[in-house]
Design a protein around this motif. Structure first.
Motif, PDB file in Angstrom:
ATOM      1  N   VAL A  54       9.893   7.789   1.219  1.00 40.34           N
ATOM      2  CA  VAL A  54       9.786   6.476   1.877  1.00 40.34           C
ATOM      3  C   VAL A  54      10.791   5.555   1.177  1.00 40.34           C
ATOM      4  O   VAL A  54      10.514   4.989   0.130  1.00 40.34           O
TER       5      VAL A  54
ATOM      6  N   GLU B 147      10.397  -2.125  -0.919  1.00 40.05           N
ATOM      7  CA  GLU B 147       9.071  -2.513  -1.401  1.00 40.05           C
ATOM      8  C   GLU B 147       8.466  -1.407  -2.278  1.00 40.05           C
ATOM      9  O   GLU B 147       7.859  -1.677  -3.317  1.00 40.05           O
ATOM     10  N   VAL B 148       8.605  -0.155  -1.821  1.00 42.86           N
ATOM     11  CA  VAL B 148       7.999   0.975  -2.528  1.00 42.86           C
ATOM     12  C   VAL B 148       8.857   1.392  -3.724  1.00 42.86           C
ATOM     13  O   VAL B 148       8.335   1.743  -4.788  1.00 42.86           O
TER      14      VAL B 148
ATOM     15  N   PHE C 175       5.237  -3.113  -6.676  1.00 43.25           N
ATOM     16  CA  PHE C 175       4.472  -2.480  -5.597  1.00 43.25           C
ATOM     17  C   PHE C 175       3.053  -2.134  -6.049  1.00 43.25           C
ATOM     18  O   PHE C 175       2.105  -2.234  -5.268  1.00 43.25           O
TER      19      PHE C 175
ATOM     20  N   VAL D 230       0.659   1.719   5.689  1.00 44.18           N
ATOM     21  CA  VAL D 230       0.140   0.354   5.713  1.00 44.18           C
ATOM     22  C   VAL D 230       0.655  -0.538   4.580  1.00 44.18           C
ATOM     23  O   VAL D 230       1.295  -1.560   4.846  1.00 44.18           O
ATOM     24  N   PRO D 231       0.406  -0.191   3.299  1.00 48.38           N
ATOM     25  CA  PRO D 231       0.520  -1.246   2.278  1.00 48.38           C
ATOM     26  C   PRO D 231       1.934  -1.709   1.953  1.00 48.38           C
ATOM     27  O   PRO D 231       2.847  -0.902   1.775  1.00 48.38           O
ATOM     28  N   ARG D 232       2.072  -3.016   1.847  1.00 46.00           N
ATOM     29  CA  ARG D 232       3.275  -3.647   1.295  1.00 46.00           C
ATOM     30  C   ARG D 232       3.113  -3.849  -0.212  1.00 46.00           C
ATOM     31  O   ARG D 232       4.076  -4.204  -0.897  1.00 46.00           O
TER      32      ARG D 232
ATOM     33  N   LEU E 193      12.021   2.632   1.171  1.00 47.82           N
ATOM     34  CA  LEU E 193      11.973   1.195   1.439  1.00 47.82           C
ATOM     35  C   LEU E 193      11.948   0.452   0.114  1.00 47.82           C
ATOM     36  O   LEU E 193      11.309   0.896  -0.846  1.00 47.82           O
TER      37      LEU E 193
ATOM     38  N   VAL F 221       0.630   5.206   0.314  1.00 50.35           N
ATOM     39  CA  VAL F 221       1.953   4.851   0.861  1.00 50.35           C
ATOM     40  C   VAL F 221       2.154   5.518   2.217  1.00 50.35           C
ATOM     41  O   VAL F 221       2.644   4.886   3.165  1.00 50.35           O
TER      42      VAL F 221
END
Lengths: 308, 308
Positions: free
Chosen positions: B263, B267-268, B274, B230-232, B265, B226
């Motif tokens: 983080v 998405e995470v 995720f 980079v990763p979504r 966000l 994480v």
């Protein structure tokens, strides 16, 4: 491409937490103007930057290297904003769209750390290398990772300073990171050194045992950066590294011991040339903004060419 | 671009340690031929692959996803070689140049793990996402990191399975990695689980306390992934993950606890979407080779177009 196209005139803005440096330049030896402003409230600071941009002419791109965290995800609604910051007024502040509207040219936007990484890769301690890492160890620990000349990112920018490293046996100090305690930043940034020893990093004697713990943690940062597979060189800057000459040999040794021969490439094995101090000093940030602007211009030219 | 140009016919080779799968395909639903060969001595195996390529016609690119470590640095003299391996005869074996000469088309070459990552990002569990990580946890731990649809690499490929994570308090087991002892692979890969408990991972009861230690280590892998920015989405496969249904909730929880809200966000934060299992199963490797071939073709078309 002509030399002129390779080196466009770019307006660069390094937006820092306390000051803001605007330069009009093609590179480190071709700086046509340089203006320093204090970073105060957003409206005041951004208006002052706009006044500088209004005064300049002939630039074909704008680059912004900002203190963070920032949103660099072009898919996100808050792209180009500073997201969360304790700095009064700056949280959720749009920076990139506002300055792009004023400048009317292709605009690149990223963190100040990635800016410094790009500048060191283009003109500094990693000159000519397409794949590098830049780590700043100061008030915090920030990392910029560059692959193929471009920042490595996706959902967000790197926060590699907050990975949790294995500890030195017997060291169970809780660390100073408000989120993670003993993450890298909580073990090896300036405030961590002061919290652990009561002495600011620059004043801590070279023979103080805490330096071994700091070097071990930073060795783990280098270990992890090597294992990303990316860097052909790692540039380490920031207030804890710069001027602390005894620290470089220690972090190199900690990295080499930790990798234990696993990545058997000559670039890494020669630790003295693999882990190096920065070369651009205080100009790395604004020059990074120049690279960001030039890359935004290049992307626009390429997409219009490909679409033609 | 027409649909046809977007989906070229590609010859893909997944070169594994025990078997080799060659497919002629445009994608998972358009596989025109599939041939499986045993991986024996290099001369025998590569000749058998060449015979398959000779039989096929009409493909415009070749992709190779190989067991590693491999040299993926185009600046290096050994580009396209398998570098060091205990597998008899394969150390320092040229693979990419030999098969490219036979095929006579643009050729992509990378690790099998990056191949699987590209395939999962294109057609699988991370379909349509430009930025993902794929981690395989099996005999070893391998990571493929994809940003902007392309593998993240530089000097070499990722070896992120060998970072050294913080340990669970009180756990001082030495680990099973011959290089690093208690790196991620030495704590959480299949052989590590068996070395620690005497029981192979798939047979270890879900309530065995060792699973908490494995989940903690894998949570640290996710934490670090994480923080690369980079990763979504992160796809986790391999023999330790697949079929061990209780492990996914545990590693997601370990990641979330470790990140500690850093983080922030969505998405995470939504860990269930995720961190996900793979979708392509045994086809991920050869389909990854198809993506590698298509990317090599795209790069050649782009460079000839830009140079025109």
């Amino acid at each position: 491409m002509t030399e002129r196209q390779n080196k466009p005139l770019v307006a660069g803005v390094e937006l820092g937490g306390t000051k803001c440096i605007c330069i009009l330049a093609r590179g480190p030896d071709e700086i046509e103007d340089r203006v320093q402003l204090p970073t105060t409230r957003p409206e005041e600071t951004l208006s002052a930057i706009e006044a500088v941009l209004d005064r300049w002419s002939g630039f074909s791109a704008l680059g912004i290297a900002s203190f963070g965290p920032v949103s660099i995800d072009p898919h996100a609604g808050d792209y180009g904003h500073i997201t969360s910051t304790p700095k009064p007024g700056w949280a959720n502040q749009d920076v990139a769209a506002r300055l792009r509207r004023k400048a009317g040219v292709p605009t690149g936007f990223h963190t100040d750390v990635v800016g410094a990484a790009l500048a060191e890769a283009r003109w500094g301690a990693a000159k000519g290398l397409p794949d590098i890492a830049y780590a700043t160890v100061g008030t915090g620990i920030g990392v910029g990772l560059i692959a193929g000349g471009k920042p490595v990112d996706g959902l967000t920018h790197s926060e590699f300073g907050h990975i949790r490293p294995v500890r030195v046996a017997g060291d169970d100090w809780v660390g100073s990171c408000p989120y993670h305690g003993a993450c890298l930043e909580g073990l090896a940034a300036g405030p961590a050194i002061q919290a652990r020893t009561g002495i600011p990093g620059p004043d801590l004697p070279a023979d103080h045992p805490a330096w071994n713990l700091v070097a071990h943690a930073l060795g783990q940062l280098l270990h992890a950066l090597v294992l990303t597979g990316v860097p052909r060189r790692i540039v380490m800057g920031g207030g804890v590294m710069v001027g602390t000459d005894h620290l470089f040999p220690r972090v190199r040794a900690a990295m080499t011991k930790s990798l234990a021969g696993y990545v058997a490439l000559p670039e890494v094995a020669n630790a003295d040339t693999f882990v190096v101090p920065p070369a651009l000093g205080g100009n790395a940030g604004p020059l990074g903004a120049i690279v960001l602007g030039a890359q935004a211009l290049g992307e626009q030219l390429q997409s219009s060419f490909m679409g033609a």
